[in-house]
Design a protein around this motif. Structure first.
Motif, PDB file in Angstrom:
ATOM      1  N   ALA A  80      -5.469   0.867  -0.452  1.00 40.54           N
ATOM      2  CA  ALA A  80      -6.341  -0.198  -0.950  1.00 40.54           C
ATOM      3  C   ALA A  80      -7.383   0.320  -1.938  1.00 40.54           C
ATOM      4  O   ALA A  80      -8.013  -0.464  -2.644  1.00 40.54           O
ATOM      5  CB  ALA A  80      -7.039  -0.888   0.216  1.00 40.54           C
ATOM      6  N   LEU A  81      -7.563   1.624  -1.985  1.00 40.34           N
ATOM      7  CA  LEU A  81      -8.556   2.204  -2.885  1.00 40.34           C
ATOM      8  C   LEU A  81      -8.099   2.106  -4.334  1.00 40.34           C
ATOM      9  O   LEU A  81      -6.899   2.101  -4.614  1.00 40.34           O
ATOM     10  CB  LEU A  81      -8.799   3.669  -2.525  1.00 40.34           C
ATOM     11  N   PRO A  82      -9.051   2.060  -5.288  1.00 36.83           N
ATOM     12  CA  PRO A  82      -8.681   2.089  -6.704  1.00 36.83           C
ATOM     13  C   PRO A  82      -7.889   3.349  -7.028  1.00 36.83           C
ATOM     14  O   PRO A  82      -8.062   4.385  -6.368  1.00 36.83           O
ATOM     15  CB  PRO A  82     -10.040   2.090  -7.416  1.00 36.83           C
ATOM     16  N   PRO A  83      -7.021   3.305  -8.030  1.00 31.86           N
ATOM     17  CA  PRO A  83      -6.144   4.437  -8.342  1.00 31.86           C
ATOM     18  C   PRO A  83      -6.862   5.764  -8.561  1.00 31.86           C
ATOM     19  O   PRO A  83      -6.343   6.816  -8.184  1.00 31.86           O
ATOM     20  CB  PRO A  83      -5.432   3.974  -9.620  1.00 31.86           C
ATOM     21  N   VAL A  84      -8.064   5.749  -9.159  1.00 25.88           N
ATOM     22  CA  VAL A  84      -8.760   7.005  -9.432  1.00 25.88           C
ATOM     23  C   VAL A  84      -9.142   7.715  -8.132  1.00 25.88           C
ATOM     24  O   VAL A  84      -9.139   8.947  -8.055  1.00 25.88           O
ATOM     25  CB  VAL A  84     -10.003   6.777 -10.322  1.00 25.88           C
ATOM     26  N   TYR A  85      -9.430   6.953  -7.073  1.00 20.59           N
ATOM     27  CA  TYR A  85      -9.747   7.547  -5.779  1.00 20.59           C
ATOM     28  C   TYR A  85      -8.498   8.179  -5.164  1.00 20.59           C
ATOM     29  O   TYR A  85      -8.574   9.243  -4.549  1.00 20.59           O
ATOM     30  CB  TYR A  85     -10.305   6.488  -4.826  1.00 20.59           C
ATOM     31  N   VAL A  86      -7.378   7.501  -5.330  1.00 20.84           N
ATOM     32  CA  VAL A  86      -6.131   8.030  -4.790  1.00 20.84           C
ATOM     33  C   VAL A  86      -5.753   9.323  -5.505  1.00 20.84           C
ATOM     34  O   VAL A  86      -5.325  10.299  -4.875  1.00 20.84           O
ATOM     35  CB  VAL A  86      -5.000   6.986  -4.915  1.00 20.84           C
ATOM     36  N   TYR A  87      -5.930   9.354  -6.836  1.00 20.42           N
ATOM     37  CA  TYR A  87      -5.673  10.587  -7.585  1.00 20.42           C
ATOM     38  C   TYR A  87      -6.548  11.719  -7.065  1.00 20.42           C
ATOM     39  O   TYR A  87      -6.079  12.838  -6.841  1.00 20.42           O
ATOM     40  CB  TYR A  87      -5.942  10.369  -9.073  1.00 20.42           C
ATOM     41  N   ALA A  88      -7.831  11.433  -6.865  1.00 21.40           N
ATOM     42  CA  ALA A  88      -8.754  12.455  -6.381  1.00 21.40           C
ATOM     43  C   ALA A  88      -8.333  12.955  -5.004  1.00 21.40           C
ATOM     44  O   ALA A  88      -8.356  14.169  -4.731  1.00 21.40           O
ATOM     45  CB  ALA A  88     -10.177  11.898  -6.333  1.00 21.40           C
ATOM     46  N   ALA A  89      -7.932  12.045  -4.132  1.00 22.22           N
ATOM     47  CA  ALA A  89      -7.505  12.436  -2.791  1.00 22.22           C
ATOM     48  C   ALA A  89      -6.217  13.251  -2.839  1.00 22.22           C
ATOM     49  O   ALA A  89      -6.076  14.259  -2.135  1.00 22.22           O
ATOM     50  CB  ALA A  89      -7.312  11.196  -1.927  1.00 22.22           C
ATOM     51  N   GLU A  90      -5.270  12.819  -3.669  1.00 24.77           N
ATOM     52  CA  GLU A  90      -3.985  13.529  -3.772  1.00 24.77           C
ATOM     53  C   GLU A  90      -4.184  14.965  -4.253  1.00 24.77           C
ATOM     54  O   GLU A  90      -3.604  15.904  -3.692  1.00 24.77           O
ATOM     55  CB  GLU A  90      -3.052  12.792  -4.731  1.00 24.77           C
ATOM     56  N   THR A  91      -4.979  15.135  -5.283  1.00 25.78           N
ATOM     57  CA  THR A  91      -5.186  16.490  -5.816  1.00 25.78           C
ATOM     58  C   THR A  91      -5.998  17.342  -4.847  1.00 25.78           C
ATOM     59  O   THR A  91      -5.751  18.541  -4.713  1.00 25.78           O
ATOM     60  CB  THR A  91      -5.871  16.435  -7.192  1.00 25.78           C
ATOM     61  N   ALA A  92      -6.956  16.720  -4.155  1.00 27.26           N
ATOM     62  CA  ALA A  92      -7.739  17.452  -3.158  1.00 27.26           C
ATOM     63  C   ALA A  92      -6.847  17.918  -2.008  1.00 27.26           C
ATOM     64  O   ALA A  92      -6.974  19.047  -1.522  1.00 27.26           O
ATOM     65  CB  ALA A  92      -8.869  16.579  -2.623  1.00 27.26           C
ATOM     66  N   ILE A  93      -5.941  17.058  -1.594  1.00 22.73           N
ATOM     67  CA  ILE A  93      -5.014  17.421  -0.514  1.00 22.73           C
ATOM     68  C   ILE A  93      -4.087  18.544  -0.969  1.00 22.73           C
ATOM     69  O   ILE A  93      -3.799  19.478  -0.211  1.00 22.73           O
ATOM     70  CB  ILE A  93      -4.210  16.184  -0.061  1.00 22.73           C
ATOM     71  N   GLN A  94      -3.642  18.475  -2.216  1.00 19.83           N
ATOM     72  CA  GLN A  94      -2.760  19.521  -2.738  1.00 19.83           C
ATOM     73  C   GLN A  94      -3.464  20.884  -2.727  1.00 19.83           C
ATOM     74  O   GLN A  94      -2.875  21.892  -2.321  1.00 19.83           O
ATOM     75  CB  GLN A  94      -2.326  19.156  -4.166  1.00 19.83           C
ATOM     76  N   ILE A  95      -4.716  20.907  -3.151  1.00 15.45           N
ATOM     77  CA  ILE A  95      -5.496  22.152  -3.103  1.00 15.45           C
ATOM     78  C   ILE A  95      -5.652  22.630  -1.660  1.00 15.45           C
ATOM     79  O   ILE A  95      -5.507  23.825  -1.360  1.00 15.45           O
ATOM     80  CB  ILE A  95      -6.875  21.939  -3.752  1.00 15.45           C
ATOM     81  N   THR A  96      -5.940  21.695  -0.752  1.00 16.34           N
ATOM     82  CA  THR A  96      -6.177  22.052   0.647  1.00 16.34           C
ATOM     83  C   THR A  96      -4.917  22.589   1.316  1.00 16.34           C
ATOM     84  O   THR A  96      -4.989  23.486   2.165  1.00 16.34           O
ATOM     85  CB  THR A  96      -6.712  20.835   1.414  1.00 16.34           C
ATOM     86  N   LEU A  97      -3.754  22.056   0.947  1.00 17.36           N
ATOM     87  CA  LEU A  97      -2.497  22.549   1.513  1.00 17.36           C
ATOM     88  C   LEU A  97      -2.346  24.052   1.298  1.00 17.36           C
ATOM     89  O   LEU A  97      -1.854  24.770   2.175  1.00 17.36           O
ATOM     90  CB  LEU A  97      -1.307  21.820   0.883  1.00 17.36           C
ATOM     91  N   THR A  98      -2.783  24.543   0.149  1.00 18.13           N
ATOM     92  CA  THR A  98      -2.629  25.967  -0.146  1.00 18.13           C
ATOM     93  C   THR A  98      -3.625  26.817   0.631  1.00 18.13           C
ATOM     94  O   THR A  98      -3.453  28.035   0.734  1.00 18.13           O
ATOM     95  CB  THR A  98      -2.787  26.244  -1.660  1.00 18.13           C
ATOM     96  N   GLU A  99      -4.679  26.186   1.169  1.00 18.15           N
ATOM     97  CA  GLU A  99      -5.610  26.910   2.022  1.00 18.15           C
ATOM     98  C   GLU A  99      -5.139  26.925   3.475  1.00 18.15           C
ATOM     99  O   GLU A  99      -5.482  27.821   4.236  1.00 18.15           O
ATOM    100  CB  GLU A  99      -7.011  26.281   1.943  1.00 18.15           C
ATOM    101  N   LEU A 100      -4.342  25.931   3.847  1.00 20.47           N
ATOM    102  CA  LEU A 100      -3.840  25.841   5.213  1.00 20.47           C
ATOM    103  C   LEU A 100      -2.623  26.723   5.444  1.00 20.47           C
ATOM    104  O   LEU A 100      -2.365  27.136   6.582  1.00 20.47           O
ATOM    105  CB  LEU A 100      -3.468  24.389   5.547  1.00 20.47           C
ATOM    106  N   ASN A 101      -1.866  26.994   4.382  1.00 22.00           N
ATOM    107  CA  ASN A 101      -0.601  27.704   4.549  1.00 22.00           C
ATOM    108  C   ASN A 101      -0.351  28.600   3.345  1.00 22.00           C
ATOM    109  O   ASN A 101      -0.157  28.113   2.226  1.00 22.00           O
ATOM    110  CB  ASN A 101       0.536  26.678   4.711  1.00 22.00           C
ATOM    111  N   GLU A 102      -0.344  29.920   3.562  1.00 25.65           N
ATOM    112  CA  GLU A 102      -0.189  30.866   2.458  1.00 25.65           C
ATOM    113  C   GLU A 102       1.192  30.799   1.823  1.00 25.65           C
ATOM    114  O   GLU A 102       1.344  31.080   0.631  1.00 25.65           O
ATOM    115  CB  GLU A 102      -0.475  32.297   2.940  1.00 25.65           C
ATOM    116  N   ASN A 103       2.196  30.431   2.597  1.00 28.93           N
ATOM    117  CA  ASN A 103       3.529  30.321   2.012  1.00 28.93           C
ATOM    118  C   ASN A 103       3.635  29.105   1.092  1.00 28.93           C
ATOM    119  O   ASN A 103       4.364  29.130   0.096  1.00 28.93           O
ATOM    120  CB  ASN A 103       4.590  30.257   3.117  1.00 28.93           C
TER     121      ASN A 103
END
Length: 233
Positions: free
Chosen positions: A79-102
């Motif tokens: 339901a969030l505006p697209p710019v918020y979803v983009y921000a969340a998606e990229t933030a999650i992508q960055i965080t994934l690399t901190e959770l798992n080195e592989n």
């Protein structure tokens, strides 16, 4: 038909083996000798189907990026505006690399190899048009592809440098989002609201959910067990 069937079985066995090994050991730590031995294939059979280890990674990347953004949207809230979803998606992508080195190893390879990166950028450019087009209506999909070259470089830089006590995850996510959104001409007032939204988001919890779902989908697609691949807590 028998020859074609045997080829498909071999291809699936190679994919199953490579995906499991990439997630267990990392892309660079997985050797061709391991792949050939565990997939029970000859070097010539492998090369006829994928040419190199990079060819398998291309198949994995397509699957990951097709699925991860949809999963991230459900976590962030559609339901969030697209710019918020983009921000969340990229933030999650960055965080994934901190959770798992592989996963860091896999993502960094994607953002380094030109052929892989081009594939991702062309898909991303199509997504950027409806997200950032209202801020720059004169731009075309080609323009957004060129802008994505820059934001992809930012993404790789932040992924390549693990968080430290002096540079925690929240600060990293803030820095990337601020630079990327300014590059796409998001007005400062709206940018501040997006940054506040990210600061209030349980980004580690969201990324953990995305990773669990992504690994489960990979396991179903390539027929292996994800047990032991996911960090807990």
């Amino acid at each position: 038909m028998a020859v074609r069937s045997d080829g498909l079985k071999t291809e699936k066995r190679i994919l199953q083996t490579c995906v499991r090994l990439f997630l267990e050991n990392g892309y660079h730590q997985t050797t061709m000798a391991q792949i050939l031995r565990e997939a029970r294939v000859s070097s010539s059979s492998f090369q006829n189907l994928f040419r190199s280890k990079d060819g398998v990674l291309m198949e994995l990347v397509k699957f990951m990026f097709e699925n991860q953004f949809g999963i991230a949207k459900s976590v962030a809230g559609a339901a969030l505006p697209p710019v918020y979803v983009y921000a969340a998606e990229t933030a999650i992508q960055i965080t994934l690399t901190e959770l798992n080195e592989n996963l860091r190893d896999i993502y960094l390879e994607v953002y380094t190899q030109q052929r892989l990166l081009d594939c991702v950028q062309r898909v991303t450019a199509r997504e950027l048009c409806p997200i950032f087009g209202p801020y720059q209506p004169e731009l075309t999909e080609r323009d957004f592809y060129e802008l994505e070259l820059g934001s992809a470089g930012l993404m790789r830089g932040y992924m390549a440098n693990p968080c430290t006590a002096d540079f925690p995850l929240e600060r990293k996510v803030n820095r990337f989002a601020t630079l990327a959104l300014r590059g796409y001409k998001v007005p400062e007032e709206e940018l501040k609201k997006v940054i506040t939204f990210l600061a209030e988001l349980d980004i580690r919890g969201a990324a953990q959910k995305v990773m669990e779902e992504l690994f489960c989908r990979l396991a179903m697609q390539y027929d292996f067990s994800p047990d032991g691949l996911l960090p807990r807590g």
